[in-house]
Design a protein around this motif. Structure first.
Motif, PDB file in Angstrom:
ATOM      1  N   ASP A 117       0.678  -1.171   0.071  1.00  0.00           N
ATOM      2  CA  ASP A 117      -0.262   0.180  -0.339  1.00  0.00           C
ATOM      3  C   ASP A 117       0.945   1.056   0.276  1.00  0.00           C
ATOM      4  N   PRO A 118       0.558   2.733   0.166  1.00  0.00           N
ATOM      5  CA  PRO A 118       1.517   3.633   0.201  1.00  0.00           C
ATOM      6  C   PRO A 118       2.288   3.711   0.730  1.00  0.00           C
ATOM      7  N   VAL A 119       2.039   2.416   1.742  1.00  0.00           N
ATOM      8  CA  VAL A 119       3.550   3.691   2.905  1.00  0.00           C
ATOM      9  C   VAL A 119       3.934   1.706   3.676  1.00  0.00           C
ATOM     10  N   ARG A 120       3.582   0.504   2.701  1.00  0.00           N
ATOM     11  CA  ARG A 120       4.427  -0.440   4.167  1.00  0.00           C
ATOM     12  C   ARG A 120       4.619  -1.032   2.241  1.00  0.00           C
ATOM     13  N   PHE A 121       5.871  -2.560   2.139  1.00  0.00           N
ATOM     14  CA  PHE A 121       6.352  -2.870   1.493  1.00  0.00           C
ATOM     15  C   PHE A 121       6.787  -4.601   1.468  1.00  0.00           C
ATOM     16  N   LEU A 122       6.880  -4.863   0.936  1.00  0.00           N
ATOM     17  CA  LEU A 122       7.728  -6.810   0.774  1.00  0.00           C
ATOM     18  C   LEU A 122       9.079  -6.412   0.789  1.00  0.00           C
ATOM     19  N   SER A 123      10.129  -6.714   1.010  1.00  0.00           N
ATOM     20  CA  SER A 123      11.414  -6.913   0.651  1.00  0.00           C
ATOM     21  C   SER A 123      12.301  -7.364   1.978  1.00  0.00           C
ATOM     22  N   ASN A 124      14.052  -7.406   1.732  1.00  0.00           N
ATOM     23  CA  ASN A 124      14.888  -8.665   1.990  1.00  0.00           C
ATOM     24  C   ASN A 124      15.827  -7.639   2.107  1.00  0.00           C
ATOM     25  N   HIS A 125      16.580  -8.056   3.047  1.00  0.00           N
ATOM     26  CA  HIS A 125      17.653  -7.863   4.006  1.00  0.00           C
ATOM     27  C   HIS A 125      19.332  -7.711   3.076  1.00  0.00           C
ATOM     28  N   SER A 126      19.014  -7.472   1.795  1.00  0.00           N
ATOM     29  CA  SER A 126      20.298  -7.896   0.889  1.00  0.00           C
ATOM     30  C   SER A 126      20.626  -6.481   0.942  1.00  0.00           C
ATOM     31  N   SER A 127      22.131  -6.830   1.521  1.00  0.00           N
ATOM     32  CA  SER A 127      22.571  -4.614   1.127  1.00  0.00           C
ATOM     33  C   SER A 127      23.496  -4.397  -0.334  1.00  0.00           C
ATOM     34  N   GLY A 128      23.338  -5.485  -0.896  1.00  0.00           N
ATOM     35  CA  GLY A 128      24.278  -4.876  -2.396  1.00  0.00           C
ATOM     36  C   GLY A 128      25.399  -5.252  -2.719  1.00  0.00           C
ATOM     37  N   ARG A 129      26.187  -5.106  -1.220  1.00  0.00           N
ATOM     38  CA  ARG A 129      27.828  -5.029  -1.326  1.00  0.00           C
ATOM     39  C   ARG A 129      28.522  -6.419  -2.443  1.00  0.00           C
TER      40      ARG A 129
END
Ligand code: CTP
Ligand code: CA
Length: 224
Positions: free
Chosen positions: A27-39
């Motif tokens: 929704d406009p304030v919440r999301f689904l993601s994960n712990h990847s740092s991109g390093r």
């Protein structure tokens, strides 16, 4: 000595790197993601650019700077990441390090989801496109496609099966029970047609150097 003789072994090669997490809004304030740092992905992009490659880094939101000489395209969702990758084709090599969110909300709520007093909302999820598998099957398939696999159990067996399922040339398997997310060091195995090579624990920048060197060796002698 290194300064006097810079390694230009990847000069003129076009290389696509995906990195970081994807972020899937609920929704406009919440999301689904994960712990990847991109390093790890950023270190690979840097190592390739340092050898003269023309690197496009398609990245989810991370808090590390763009490596020198790398062209970064910032995205949020898996679908945006796929579109940016397809736009970057043709390339000689694709290295997919991104931790792509496997699912997204089937419907994006237009307003903030509110507590109703009837318990939590039912979130229906749908699967995201598989960017690595899509690149492997693309009409303009890169000559070399490298995938990563984060596993917690039966690391090598899962990784071997994953390599065949996705259709990538090399797969870098990483045991994420050891707290790799956000860490500076990494312990990986590289799987290709010849089998498995397990590397000792090292800095992510050294893993990146090893991978960049192998990519340079591949173009020096594609049969190797
Ligand atoms: N990958 C991708 N697009 C996805 C999912 C994964 O490009 N939608 C890529 C990752 O960047 C990585 C490789 O596929 O290079 C393996 O990712 P991983 O999450 O380990 O594999 P999955 O196929 O998603 O399987 P699972 O998470 O169920 O183990
Ligand atoms: Ca996954």
């Amino acid at each position: 000595l290194h300064i006097l003789t810079p390694d230009r072994s990847l000069a003129g090669r076009r290389i696509l790197v995906t990195a970081g997490p994807t972020v899937e809004p609920l929704d406009p304030v919440r999301f689904l993601s994960n712990h990847s740092s991109g390093r790890q992905g950023y270190a690979i992009a840097a190592a390739l650019a340092a050898r003269g490659a023309n690197v496009t880094l398609v990245s989810g939101p991370v808090s590390i700077p763009v490596p020198e000489g790398v062209h970064r395209i910032s995205v949020q969702t898996a679908r945006e990441m796929l579109a940016a990758c397809e736009t970057a084709l043709p390339v000689d090599v694709a290295v997919c390090t991104a931790a792509v969110s496997d699912w997204r909300a089937k419907e994006l709520a237009p307003g903030k989801i509110k507590k109703t007093g009837d318990g939590p909302p039912r979130l229906e999820l749908v699967e995201n496109p598989d960017i690595l598998a899509t690149l492997c099957r693309a009409a303009q398939r890169p000559r070399l496609v490298v995938g990563f696999a984060a596993e917690t159990d039966d690391v090598l067996d899962n990784a071997k099966a994953k390599r065949l399922r996705k259709g990538c040339d090399w797969l870098v398997a990483n045991d994420v029970r050891q707290g790799v997310f956000g860490a500076m060091r990494n312990t990986v195995s590289l799987i290709d047609d010849n089998g498995v090579q397990s590397w000792p624990e090292m800095d992510k920048t050294d893993v990146a150097e090893q991978i960049a060197q192998r990519i340079a060796a591949f173009f020096a002698d594609p049969s190797s």
